[in-house]
Enzyme design. Structure first.
Site, PDB file in Angstrom:
ATOM      1  N   CYS A 175      18.417  33.973   9.625  1.00 44.53           N
ATOM      2  CA  CYS A 175      18.464  33.407   8.446  1.00 44.53           C
ATOM      3  C   CYS A 175      19.265  31.948   8.704  1.00 44.53           C
ATOM      4  O   CYS A 175      20.182  31.790   9.336  1.00 44.53           O
ATOM      5  CB  CYS A 175      19.522  34.008   7.633  1.00 44.53           C
ATOM      6  SG  CYS A 175      20.294  33.252   6.011  1.00 44.53           S
ATOM      7  N   GLN A 185      22.823  52.029  -5.701  1.00 41.67           N
ATOM      8  CA  GLN A 185      22.870  52.111  -4.336  1.00 41.67           C
ATOM      9  C   GLN A 185      21.776  50.703  -3.880  1.00 41.67           C
ATOM     10  O   GLN A 185      20.756  50.644  -4.206  1.00 41.67           O
ATOM     11  CB  GLN A 185      22.421  53.284  -3.494  1.00 41.67           C
ATOM     12  CG  GLN A 185      23.559  54.244  -3.894  1.00 41.67           C
ATOM     13  CD  GLN A 185      24.768  54.134  -3.133  1.00 41.67           C
ATOM     14  OE1 GLN A 185      25.026  53.205  -2.322  1.00 41.67           O
ATOM     15  NE2 GLN A 185      25.576  55.149  -3.396  1.00 41.67           N
ATOM     16  N   GLU A 223      32.886  60.088 -15.090  1.00 33.49           N
ATOM     17  CA  GLU A 223      32.692  58.907 -14.554  1.00 33.49           C
ATOM     18  C   GLU A 223      33.779  58.155 -15.511  1.00 33.49           C
ATOM     19  O   GLU A 223      33.893  58.333 -16.477  1.00 33.49           O
ATOM     20  CB  GLU A 223      31.167  58.356 -14.920  1.00 33.49           C
ATOM     21  CG  GLU A 223      30.998  56.890 -15.071  1.00 33.49           C
ATOM     22  CD  GLU A 223      31.396  56.350 -13.408  1.00 33.49           C
ATOM     23  OE1 GLU A 223      31.987  55.297 -13.535  1.00 33.49           O
ATOM     24  OE2 GLU A 223      30.984  57.030 -12.420  1.00 33.49           O
ATOM     25  N   CYS A 235      26.039  37.909   5.332  1.00 36.54           N
ATOM     26  CA  CYS A 235      25.615  38.971   6.771  1.00 36.54           C
ATOM     27  C   CYS A 235      26.260  38.280   7.753  1.00 36.54           C
ATOM     28  O   CYS A 235      25.726  37.951   8.689  1.00 36.54           O
ATOM     29  CB  CYS A 235      24.094  38.715   6.626  1.00 36.54           C
ATOM     30  SG  CYS A 235      23.270  39.351   5.264  1.00 36.54           S
ATOM     31  N   PHE A 278      33.043  60.456 -10.516  1.00 31.13           N
ATOM     32  CA  PHE A 278      32.378  59.407 -10.109  1.00 31.13           C
ATOM     33  C   PHE A 278      30.908  59.518  -9.990  1.00 31.13           C
ATOM     34  O   PHE A 278      30.249  58.957  -9.075  1.00 31.13           O
ATOM     35  CB  PHE A 278      32.988  58.645  -8.778  1.00 31.13           C
ATOM     36  CG  PHE A 278      34.543  58.709  -8.643  1.00 31.13           C
ATOM     37  CD1 PHE A 278      35.111  57.615  -9.371  1.00 31.13           C
ATOM     38  CD2 PHE A 278      35.088  59.473  -8.035  1.00 31.13           C
ATOM     39  CE1 PHE A 278      36.564  57.705  -9.372  1.00 31.13           C
ATOM     40  CE2 PHE A 278      36.475  59.537  -7.905  1.00 31.13           C
ATOM     41  CZ  PHE A 278      37.053  58.609  -8.460  1.00 31.13           C
ATOM     42  N   CYS A 291      31.823  54.673   0.710  1.00 34.02           N
ATOM     43  CA  CYS A 291      31.287  53.403   1.216  1.00 34.02           C
ATOM     44  C   CYS A 291      32.499  52.694   2.202  1.00 34.02           C
ATOM     45  O   CYS A 291      32.269  51.819   2.518  1.00 34.02           O
ATOM     46  CB  CYS A 291      30.860  52.707   0.062  1.00 34.02           C
ATOM     47  SG  CYS A 291      32.106  52.385  -1.073  1.00 34.02           S
ATOM     48  N   CYS A 325      26.790  30.415   4.584  1.00 34.40           N
ATOM     49  CA  CYS A 325      26.875  31.802   3.790  1.00 34.40           C
ATOM     50  C   CYS A 325      27.505  32.751   4.748  1.00 34.40           C
ATOM     51  O   CYS A 325      27.121  33.121   5.757  1.00 34.40           O
ATOM     52  CB  CYS A 325      25.540  32.291   3.387  1.00 34.40           C
ATOM     53  SG  CYS A 325      25.454  33.760   2.606  1.00 34.40           S
ATOM     54  N   ASP A 343      31.557  60.806  -5.264  1.00 35.38           N
ATOM     55  CA  ASP A 343      31.080  59.336  -4.678  1.00 35.38           C
ATOM     56  C   ASP A 343      31.928  58.487  -5.455  1.00 35.38           C
ATOM     57  O   ASP A 343      31.490  57.513  -6.169  1.00 35.38           O
ATOM     58  CB  ASP A 343      29.706  59.313  -5.078  1.00 35.38           C
ATOM     59  CG  ASP A 343      29.121  58.025  -4.503  1.00 35.38           C
ATOM     60  OD1 ASP A 343      29.631  57.429  -3.373  1.00 35.38           O
ATOM     61  OD2 ASP A 343      28.094  57.600  -4.749  1.00 35.38           O
ATOM     62  N   CYS A 346      17.011  34.355   0.128  1.00 39.18           N
ATOM     63  CA  CYS A 346      17.716  35.314   1.101  1.00 39.18           C
ATOM     64  C   CYS A 346      16.978  36.408   1.481  1.00 39.18           C
ATOM     65  O   CYS A 346      16.270  37.264   0.758  1.00 39.18           O
ATOM     66  CB  CYS A 346      18.921  35.966  -0.061  1.00 39.18           C
ATOM     67  SG  CYS A 346      19.920  37.151   0.717  1.00 39.18           S
TER      68      CYS A 346
END
Length: 385
Positions: free
Chosen positions: A72, A217, A269, A85, A247, A342, A82, A315, A160
């Site tokens: 990139c 996701q 939730e 990433c 969740f 995560c 940026c 989750d 992107c």
């Protein structure tokens, strides 16, 4: 102050760590990779623990064997670059190794030893570019891009390459609307910027500034692997009773649970728009309920509904379970827990809490949802000891 050094490892946030032999301090460095030898310049005051500070890489003397030229053009060491990433500077195999290291460090830091859990190989992303199905950009009506970690300002972009084709097209449609006086100024006058969220479920004429999209996701193919993992786990049970899902969002995993042999599902939730979306799906055996899952005494309040459940699936967001008080008093009949996370740090904290209450880790599967970032997804099965 400038100094020379070698990057030895990465921090929990994915920054290079280099030690200055002159003052015996270690520095966090953006855009550095283990094995890099370079010249560094101190940029920040010493942190509170007086052992770490921040520096920037001013000259790369000898690159790491794993360093690569980013694909990139917006990835660089410039303050206007940026930083979405940051690991694109390294080959993908090395990225996966560092993600595993990040998880292992988090687990050992809370008290786990190697023999208390085992890890299968990280499931790599089938696509390292063109995989992302959702995005949030910032704009001041003139420029549009992502917020740079180096300057905290908008890093302008015109494309992107980690977005999938649908999202890249949506990004182009948004860029074509610049300059846009309607996007100038903001309710946050200090930042003077708006945000625009979009994903591959929407059309260009549905774009609304400063409005969040329902969570999903971010990597469609990897999400299928996650759903398959859970489906296979549930199918391995000869009998499934009542399942509690915490969740649940708009039902990404609820859809899988509903296909199992369980007798009933209560899905909780804390975001009302998500639970409304799940309720509209009218999944069999599912009761979808709104609940503030971060409330101090929430588990006491839910005890009557969850005390006879034998399976728990959760989750949570990055913060994990914020409250442990009365958790296992409420979930008194559990036999199995499936935890999807995560964030290695919050997962490790919660896993240690589970261990202290007689639970063992039966399996851990790491999945790479976001190549070129420190992010790692964790799928774990806990069983009562």
């Amino acid at each position: 102050m400038k100094f020379k050094g070698t990057v030895t490892h990465l921090s929990q946030k994915g920054l290079g760590v280099v030690k200055n032999s002159e003052n015996n301090l270690s520095y966090f460095v953006y855009g550095a990779w283990p094995g890099d030898i370079g010249e560094f310049e101190v940029t920040n005051k010493i942190l509170n623990n007086k052992k770490f500070a921040y520096a920037k890489l001013t000259q790369l003397v000898q690159p790491s064997a794993h360093r690569q030229q980013p694909a990139c053009p917006y990835v660089s060491l410039q303050e206007t670059s940026c930083t979405g990433c940051p690991w694109m500077i390294a080959d993908y195999t090395s990225q996966l190794e560092q993600k595993k290291n990040r998880f292992l460090y988090a687990m050992k830091r809370v008290g786990f030893e190697d023999q208390q859990f085992s890890i299968e190989s990280i499931l790599p992303s089938e696509q390292v570019y063109g995989y992302r199905n959702r995005c949030q950009v910032k704009t001041d009506g003139i420029a549009l891009g992502f917020i740079s970690e180096n300057s905290h300002n908008i890093a302008p972009i015109q494309d992107c390459i980690v977005l999938n084709d649908s999202c890249r097209k949506l990004l182009k449609d948004i860029l074509d609307q610049l300059p846009n006086p309607a996007w100038q100024g903001s309710i946050d006058l200090q930042k003077n910027r708006h945000f625009i969220e979009f994903d591959d479920d929407m059309q260009p004429n549905k774009l609304i500034v400063n409005q969040k999209r329902p969570f999903k996701q971010g990597n469609t193919l990897q999400n299928l692997h996650m759903r398959n993992w859970l489906q296979n786990k549930l199918a391995a049970h000869t009998t499934l009773g009542k399942v509690i899902e915490l969740f649940c969002g708009s039902g990404n995993f609820t859809e899988i649970i509903a296909k199992s042999t369980c007798t009933s599902i209560i899905a909780y939730e804390y975001e009302e728009h998500a639970i409304q979306a799940l309720q509209q799906k009218r999944l069999p055996k599912v009761t979808a309920l709104f609940s503030n899952l971060f409330k101090s005494f929430i588990w006491k309040e839910l005890q009557k509904a969850v005390m006879d459940a034998d399976t728990l699936i959760l989750d949570p967001p990055r913060c994990g379970l914020k409250t442990h008080h009365s958790f296992f008093t409420a979930f008194s009949s559990l036999k199995t827990i499936y935890y999807i996370s995560c964030n290695p740090e919050s997962f490790a904290r919660d896993a240690w809490f589970f261990k202290q209450n007689g639970w063992i880790i039966n399996e851990i599967q790491l999945i790479d949802l976001f190549p070129h970032t420190p992010h790692i997804e964790i799928l774990a099965e806990f069983r009562k000891n």
